[in-house]
Design a protein around this motif. Structure first.
Motif, PDB file in Angstrom:
ATOM      1  N   LYS A  62       0.834  -1.200   0.000  1.00 42.44           N
ATOM      2  CA  LYS A  62       0.000   0.000   0.000  1.00 42.44           C
ATOM      3  C   LYS A  62       0.873   1.256   0.000  1.00 42.44           C
ATOM      4  CE  LYS A  62      -4.011   2.051   2.145  1.00 42.44           C
ATOM      5  NZ  LYS A  62      -5.061   1.941   3.141  1.00 42.44           N
ATOM      6  N   LYS A  63       1.941   1.240   0.796  1.00 41.79           N
ATOM      7  CA  LYS A  63       2.870   2.374   0.820  1.00 41.79           C
ATOM      8  C   LYS A  63       3.562   2.522  -0.533  1.00 41.79           C
ATOM      9  CE  LYS A  63       6.727   4.361   3.308  1.00 41.79           C
ATOM     10  NZ  LYS A  63       8.094   4.062   3.556  1.00 41.79           N
ATOM     11  N   LEU A  64       3.934   1.417  -1.141  1.00 41.18           N
ATOM     12  CA  LEU A  64       4.586   1.454  -2.447  1.00 41.18           C
ATOM     13  C   LEU A  64       3.635   2.022  -3.501  1.00 41.18           C
ATOM     14  CD1 LEU A  64       7.284   0.776  -3.814  1.00 41.18           C
ATOM     15  CD2 LEU A  64       6.438  -1.554  -4.163  1.00 41.18           C
ATOM     16  N   PHE A  65       2.354   1.696  -3.418  1.00 42.50           N
ATOM     17  CA  PHE A  65       1.358   2.285  -4.319  1.00 42.50           C
ATOM     18  C   PHE A  65       1.384   3.809  -4.198  1.00 42.50           C
ATOM     19  CE2 PHE A  65      -2.217  -0.908  -5.532  1.00 42.50           C
ATOM     20  CZ  PHE A  65      -1.286  -1.854  -5.909  1.00 42.50           C
ATOM     21  N   LYS A  66       1.352   4.306  -2.985  1.00 42.54           N
ATOM     22  CA  LYS A  66       1.361   5.761  -2.774  1.00 42.54           C
ATOM     23  C   LYS A  66       2.629   6.388  -3.343  1.00 42.54           C
ATOM     24  CE  LYS A  66      -1.553   5.687   1.329  1.00 42.54           C
ATOM     25  NZ  LYS A  66      -1.628   5.847   2.774  1.00 42.54           N
ATOM     26  N   GLU A  67       3.744   5.721  -3.135  1.00 40.59           N
ATOM     27  CA  GLU A  67       5.019   6.262  -3.622  1.00 40.59           C
ATOM     28  C   GLU A  67       5.097   6.240  -5.148  1.00 40.59           C
ATOM     29  OE1 GLU A  67       7.795   5.249   0.255  1.00 40.59           O
ATOM     30  OE2 GLU A  67       7.730   3.793  -1.391  1.00 40.59           O
ATOM     31  N   ILE A  68       4.592   5.194  -5.781  1.00 43.54           N
ATOM     32  CA  ILE A  68       4.637   5.155  -7.241  1.00 43.54           C
ATOM     33  C   ILE A  68       3.689   6.198  -7.817  1.00 43.54           C
ATOM     34  CG2 ILE A  68       2.887   3.381  -7.773  1.00 43.54           C
ATOM     35  CD1 ILE A  68       6.353   3.706  -9.418  1.00 43.54           C
ATOM     36  N   GLU A  69       2.571   6.436  -7.154  1.00 43.58           N
ATOM     37  CA  GLU A  69       1.657   7.480  -7.619  1.00 43.58           C
ATOM     38  C   GLU A  69       2.335   8.842  -7.568  1.00 43.58           C
ATOM     39  OE1 GLU A  69      -1.799   6.903  -5.161  1.00 43.58           O
ATOM     40  OE2 GLU A  69      -2.295   5.001  -6.153  1.00 43.58           O
ATOM     41  N   LEU A 116       4.810   9.054 -10.405  1.00 47.10           N
ATOM     42  CA  LEU A 116       4.142   9.264 -11.693  1.00 47.10           C
ATOM     43  C   LEU A 116       3.678  10.709 -11.865  1.00 47.10           C
ATOM     44  CD1 LEU A 116       2.166   5.914 -11.903  1.00 47.10           C
ATOM     45  CD2 LEU A 116       4.139   6.590 -13.312  1.00 47.10           C
ATOM     46  N   ILE A 117       3.165  11.308 -10.803  1.00 44.89           N
ATOM     47  CA  ILE A 117       2.784  12.714 -10.860  1.00 44.89           C
ATOM     48  C   ILE A 117       3.996  13.549 -11.267  1.00 44.89           C
ATOM     49  CG2 ILE A 117       2.100  14.716  -9.461  1.00 44.89           C
ATOM     50  CD1 ILE A 117       0.261  12.714  -7.887  1.00 44.89           C
ATOM     51  N   TYR A 163      -8.046 -12.956 -18.921  1.00 42.69           N
ATOM     52  CA  TYR A 163      -9.114 -12.079 -18.428  1.00 42.69           C
ATOM     53  C   TYR A 163      -8.764 -11.518 -17.051  1.00 42.69           C
ATOM     54  CZ  TYR A 163     -13.465 -10.604 -16.299  1.00 42.69           C
ATOM     55  OH  TYR A 163     -14.412  -9.881 -15.632  1.00 42.69           O
ATOM     56  N   ARG A 164      -8.888 -10.205 -16.918  1.00 44.32           N
ATOM     57  CA  ARG A 164      -8.659  -9.527 -15.657  1.00 44.32           C
ATOM     58  C   ARG A 164      -9.677  -8.392 -15.519  1.00 44.32           C
ATOM     59  NH1 ARG A 164      -6.208 -13.605 -15.294  1.00 44.32           N
ATOM     60  NH2 ARG A 164      -3.969 -13.856 -15.069  1.00 44.32           N
ATOM     61  N   ILE A 165      -9.851  -7.916 -14.288  1.00 43.13           N
ATOM     62  CA  ILE A 165     -10.664  -6.726 -14.033  1.00 43.13           C
ATOM     63  C   ILE A 165      -9.693  -5.551 -13.923  1.00 43.13           C
ATOM     64  CG2 ILE A 165     -12.312  -5.585 -12.522  1.00 43.13           C
ATOM     65  CD1 ILE A 165     -13.104  -8.375 -11.490  1.00 43.13           C
ATOM     66  N   ALA A 166      -9.946  -4.511 -14.685  1.00 42.49           N
ATOM     67  CA  ALA A 166      -9.074  -3.341 -14.697  1.00 42.49           C
ATOM     68  C   ALA A 166      -9.669  -2.226 -13.834  1.00 42.49           C
ATOM     69  CB  ALA A 166      -8.880  -2.841 -16.120  1.00 42.49           C
ATOM     70  N   PHE A 167      -8.782  -1.454 -13.239  1.00 42.51           N
ATOM     71  CA  PHE A 167      -9.144  -0.324 -12.391  1.00 42.51           C
ATOM     72  C   PHE A 167      -8.266   0.857 -12.778  1.00 42.51           C
ATOM     73  CE2 PHE A 167      -9.963  -4.242 -10.209  1.00 42.51           C
ATOM     74  CZ  PHE A 167     -11.171  -4.061  -9.584  1.00 42.51           C
ATOM     75  N   TYR A 168      -8.678   2.049 -12.373  1.00 52.04           N
ATOM     76  CA  TYR A 168      -7.870   3.226 -12.650  1.00 52.04           C
ATOM     77  C   TYR A 168      -8.002   4.235 -11.517  1.00 52.04           C
ATOM     78  CZ  TYR A 168     -11.869   6.197 -13.597  1.00 52.04           C
ATOM     79  OH  TYR A 168     -13.015   6.934 -13.447  1.00 52.04           O
ATOM     80  N   LYS A 169      -7.072   5.158 -11.512  1.00 47.87           N
ATOM     81  CA  LYS A 169      -7.105   6.244 -10.552  1.00 47.87           C
ATOM     82  C   LYS A 169      -6.558   7.483 -11.229  1.00 47.87           C
ATOM     83  CE  LYS A 169      -5.593   7.198  -5.804  1.00 47.87           C
ATOM     84  NZ  LYS A 169      -4.819   6.631  -4.678  1.00 47.87           N
ATOM     85  N   GLU A 170      -7.282   8.579 -11.071  1.00 46.27           N
ATOM     86  CA  GLU A 170      -6.774   9.859 -11.566  1.00 46.27           C
ATOM     87  C   GLU A 170      -5.899  10.463 -10.482  1.00 46.27           C
ATOM     88  OE1 GLU A 170      -9.543  12.476 -13.553  1.00 46.27           O
ATOM     89  OE2 GLU A 170     -10.869  10.764 -13.949  1.00 46.27           O
ATOM     90  N   LEU A 171      -4.691  10.827 -10.870  1.00 48.40           N
ATOM     91  CA  LEU A 171      -3.738  11.384  -9.920  1.00 48.40           C
ATOM     92  C   LEU A 171      -3.831  12.904  -9.933  1.00 48.40           C
ATOM     93  CD1 LEU A 171      -0.736   9.106 -10.880  1.00 48.40           C
ATOM     94  CD2 LEU A 171      -2.414   8.745  -9.075  1.00 48.40           C
ATOM     95  N   ILE A 172      -3.724  13.493  -8.764  1.00 48.39           N
ATOM     96  CA  ILE A 172      -3.853  14.955  -8.643  1.00 48.39           C
ATOM     97  C   ILE A 172      -2.496  15.602  -8.746  1.00 48.39           C
ATOM     98  CG2 ILE A 172      -4.570  16.813  -7.123  1.00 48.39           C
ATOM     99  CD1 ILE A 172      -6.611  14.806  -5.950  1.00 48.39           C
TER     100      ILE A 172
END
Length: 156
Positions: free
Chosen positions: A96-103, A106-107, A147-156
C-alpha cells in the motif's frame, strides 16, 4: 522507494516464486504461466520501470501507455504490474505504501492516470486496489487472452 538494481533481481524473483503457490490457491491460474519471471524483471530493470521499497520487501513495475489498456485509458498513463511482497511482509502495508510512492513518482513524471488489473478471484489485491482509491474500469485481456478486471485512478 527506488528503481531496482541488478543486485535486486534474485530477491524479487524469490518473492515471486514464493507467491506463486498462494496465487494458484487464490485464483487458479494467475502467475501460473511462468510470468512474471527473471526475464520480465530484467526487462523492467533495462527500461527503468521496476521499483522496490526501501526495506526491499515489496516490488512493483509500471508500463507507460500499456497496449492492453489503449482502448480504456487516455495517454499518457501508466499501468502497475507484477506487484509482490516478501512473505514476511504480507498484510503489513508495504505494498500500500509502495502504491502511494509510485503514484507520487508518476505525478512527478507528468502522468495523471494510473491503471491496474487483477484476477477476479484475487481478493487480497482487489481489497488493496479498493482501499487505495481505484475505480473499476472494466474488463481487460492481458496479452489478448488473460481475463482480468481493470481499475484506474486519476492522480492529482
Amino acid at each position: 522507494m527506488r528503481k531496482i538494481k541488478e543486485s535486486d533481481i534474485d530477491n524479487i524473483v524469490r518473492m515471486i516464486d514464493e507467491a506463486r503457490p498462494e496465487m494458484k490457491e487464490l485464483t487458479g491460474d494467475q502467475w501460473q504461466d511462468g510470468k512474471p519471471n527473471r526475464d520480465s524483471i530484467l526487462e523492467y530493470l533495462r527500461l527503468g520501470t521496476g521499483f522496490i521499497d526501501e526495506s526491499e520487501k515489496a516490488f512493483l513495475a509500471i508500463k507507460i501507455d500499456d497496449v492492453d489498456y489503449k482502448e480504456l485509458l487516455k495517454s499518457p498513463y501508466a499501468v502497475i504490474h507484477s506487484v509482490v511482497s516478501d512473505k514476511s511482509a504480507r498484510g503489513k502495508g508495504y505494498v500500500k505504501k509502495l502504491f502511494k510512492e509510485i503514484e507520487q513518482y508518476l505525478i512527478g513524471e507528468g502522468i495523471k492516470i494510473v491503471g491496474i488489473d487483477t484476477h477476479p478471484k484475487n481478493i487480497k489485491m482487489l481489497s488493496l486496489i479498493d482501499k487505495s482509491g481505484y475505480k473499476e474500469l472494466g474488463d481487460v485481456y492481458i496479452e489478448g487472452t488473460k481475463y482480468r478486471i481493470a481499475f484506474y485512478k486519476e492522480l492529482i
